[in-house]
Design a protein around this motif. Sequence first.
Motif, PDB file in Angstrom:
ATOM      1  N   THR A 127      61.262  48.303  32.533  1.00  0.00           N
ATOM      2  CA  THR A 127      62.397  47.574  31.953  1.00  0.00           C
ATOM      3  C   THR A 127      63.030  48.367  30.811  1.00  0.00           C
ATOM      4  O   THR A 127      64.254  48.507  30.737  1.00  0.00           O
ATOM      5  N   LYS A 128      62.192  48.899  29.911  1.00  0.00           N
ATOM      6  CA  LYS A 128      62.714  49.661  28.767  1.00  0.00           C
ATOM      7  C   LYS A 128      63.383  50.952  29.218  1.00  0.00           C
ATOM      8  O   LYS A 128      64.435  51.324  28.715  1.00  0.00           O
ATOM      9  N   ALA A 129      62.770  51.645  30.165  1.00  0.00           N
ATOM     10  CA  ALA A 129      63.340  52.910  30.638  1.00  0.00           C
ATOM     11  C   ALA A 129      64.649  52.676  31.376  1.00  0.00           C
ATOM     12  O   ALA A 129      65.553  53.513  31.334  1.00  0.00           O
ATOM     13  N   ASP A 131      73.133  44.851  44.305  1.00  0.00           N
ATOM     14  CA  ASP A 131      73.830  43.685  43.761  1.00  0.00           C
ATOM     15  C   ASP A 131      72.924  42.822  42.883  1.00  0.00           C
ATOM     16  O   ASP A 131      73.349  42.305  41.862  1.00  0.00           O
ATOM     17  N   GLY A 132      71.668  42.688  43.278  1.00  0.00           N
ATOM     18  CA  GLY A 132      70.730  41.854  42.522  1.00  0.00           C
ATOM     19  C   GLY A 132      69.647  42.689  41.882  1.00  0.00           C
ATOM     20  O   GLY A 132      68.472  42.320  41.901  1.00  0.00           O
ATOM     21  N   SER A 133      70.020  43.825  41.338  1.00  0.00           N
ATOM     22  CA  SER A 133      69.053  44.788  40.807  1.00  0.00           C
ATOM     23  C   SER A 133      68.033  44.142  39.868  1.00  0.00           C
ATOM     24  O   SER A 133      68.393  43.357  38.993  1.00  0.00           O
ATOM     25  N   PRO A 134      66.754  44.498  40.043  1.00  0.00           N
ATOM     26  CA  PRO A 134      65.730  43.979  39.131  1.00  0.00           C
ATOM     27  C   PRO A 134      65.726  44.705  37.781  1.00  0.00           C
ATOM     28  O   PRO A 134      64.939  44.359  36.903  1.00  0.00           O
ATOM     29  N   PHE A 135      66.599  45.691  37.628  1.00  0.00           N
ATOM     30  CA  PHE A 135      66.641  46.490  36.407  1.00  0.00           C
ATOM     31  C   PHE A 135      67.889  46.179  35.589  1.00  0.00           C
ATOM     32  O   PHE A 135      68.962  45.979  36.141  1.00  0.00           O
ATOM     33  N   PRO A 136      67.763  46.162  34.274  1.00  0.00           N
ATOM     34  CA  PRO A 136      68.916  45.852  33.413  1.00  0.00           C
ATOM     35  C   PRO A 136      70.103  46.779  33.614  1.00  0.00           C
ATOM     36  O   PRO A 136      71.250  46.362  33.477  1.00  0.00           O
ATOM     37  N   PHE A 158      67.570  52.107  39.260  1.00  0.00           N
ATOM     38  CA  PHE A 158      66.747  52.932  38.374  1.00  0.00           C
ATOM     39  C   PHE A 158      66.833  54.409  38.779  1.00  0.00           C
ATOM     40  O   PHE A 158      66.953  55.289  37.927  1.00  0.00           O
ATOM     41  N   ILE A 159      66.757  54.669  40.068  1.00  0.00           N
ATOM     42  CA  ILE A 159      66.739  56.054  40.552  1.00  0.00           C
ATOM     43  C   ILE A 159      68.078  56.735  40.299  1.00  0.00           C
ATOM     44  O   ILE A 159      68.125  57.915  39.932  1.00  0.00           O
ATOM     45  N   THR A 160      69.182  56.007  40.449  1.00  0.00           N
ATOM     46  CA  THR A 160      70.492  56.581  40.151  1.00  0.00           C
ATOM     47  C   THR A 160      70.593  56.938  38.677  1.00  0.00           C
ATOM     48  O   THR A 160      71.040  58.035  38.310  1.00  0.00           O
ATOM     49  N   ALA A 161      70.157  56.013  37.818  1.00  0.00           N
ATOM     50  CA  ALA A 161      70.197  56.276  36.377  1.00  0.00           C
ATOM     51  C   ALA A 161      69.293  57.450  36.013  1.00  0.00           C
ATOM     52  O   ALA A 161      69.667  58.324  35.220  1.00  0.00           O
ATOM     53  N   ALA A 162      68.102  57.489  36.608  1.00  0.00           N
ATOM     54  CA  ALA A 162      67.164  58.582  36.329  1.00  0.00           C
ATOM     55  C   ALA A 162      67.716  59.915  36.827  1.00  0.00           C
ATOM     56  O   ALA A 162      67.526  60.956  36.193  1.00  0.00           O
ATOM     57  N   SER A 163      68.425  59.891  37.943  1.00  0.00           N
ATOM     58  CA  SER A 163      69.019  61.118  38.483  1.00  0.00           C
ATOM     59  C   SER A 163      70.048  61.695  37.519  1.00  0.00           C
ATOM     60  O   SER A 163      70.092  62.906  37.286  1.00  0.00           O
ATOM     61  N   CYS A 164      70.875  60.820  36.943  1.00  0.00           N
ATOM     62  CA  CYS A 164      71.869  61.275  35.969  1.00  0.00           C
ATOM     63  C   CYS A 164      71.187  61.822  34.715  1.00  0.00           C
ATOM     64  O   CYS A 164      71.632  62.802  34.125  1.00  0.00           O
ATOM     65  N   GLU A 165      70.091  61.191  34.332  1.00  0.00           N
ATOM     66  CA  GLU A 165      69.374  61.600  33.124  1.00  0.00           C
ATOM     67  C   GLU A 165      68.601  62.903  33.305  1.00  0.00           C
ATOM     68  O   GLU A 165      68.568  63.749  32.409  1.00  0.00           O
ATOM     69  N   LEU A 166      67.981  63.082  34.472  1.00  0.00           N
ATOM     70  CA  LEU A 166      67.013  64.167  34.638  1.00  0.00           C
ATOM     71  C   LEU A 166      67.505  65.361  35.437  1.00  0.00           C
ATOM     72  O   LEU A 166      66.809  66.377  35.486  1.00  0.00           O
ATOM     73  N   ASP A 167      68.683  65.273  36.055  1.00  0.00           N
ATOM     74  CA  ASP A 167      69.066  66.366  36.955  1.00  0.00           C
ATOM     75  C   ASP A 167      69.167  67.720  36.262  1.00  0.00           C
ATOM     76  O   ASP A 167      68.940  68.755  36.880  1.00  0.00           O
TER      77      ASP A 167
END
Length: 197
Positions: free
Chosen positions: A21-23, A99-104, A108-117
């Motif tokens: 959740t925090k990440a 549409d109903g993502s369990p993440f805020p 998560f993987i899309t956000a992590a991809s932008c962060e870590l690429d």
Amino acid sequence: MRRSAEAAQLTRDRIVATGVTKASSDGLHALTIGSLAETLGMSKAGVVGPFGSRAGLQSAVLTKAADMFVAAVVAPSMKAEPGLPRLRVLIDLWCGYLDGSPFPNGCFITAASCELDGRPGELRNLLLSTVTRWRTFLREQIVIARTAGDITATLDADDLVTTLTGIAMSADQEIQLLADATAAARARRLMLAAITR
């Protein structure tokens, strides 16, 4: 002994769930032992203990997020008949998940991809492996549908993987950033059009 092992596993699961959740909100690199300890009301040693290091915790969080996607999208899609029926179910589940993502912060993987690429290291390697497994699975389902004659033989499997992934990433942005209530339905329609043209 068994009870203490179960308690340790429950504690580990609680730490990972909170970490996911925090990440999702702050990014994997912003995930710290101190912030998790404060949120959970635990000592820093208690938080890091099950993972050995902050890097171990980050890896566990990324793995859990990927497992959640597999459980929500991949696993249930495998109950559908191979070929176009499975691809349709897969697309429906994928768009529903966005549409109903369990993440805020959405996927998560899309956000992590932008962060870590652009950040070499073990965490990026783990993400690369995770994304590669998903894309390979998606490609396999497309090839199965094409081989069965369910979709046009001239459609290139790699092109479709890129197209479907691009639509999903765009939909995630439209849902999260633009608050577009029609994004998931549009993504579903565009994905289906891409595989049945």
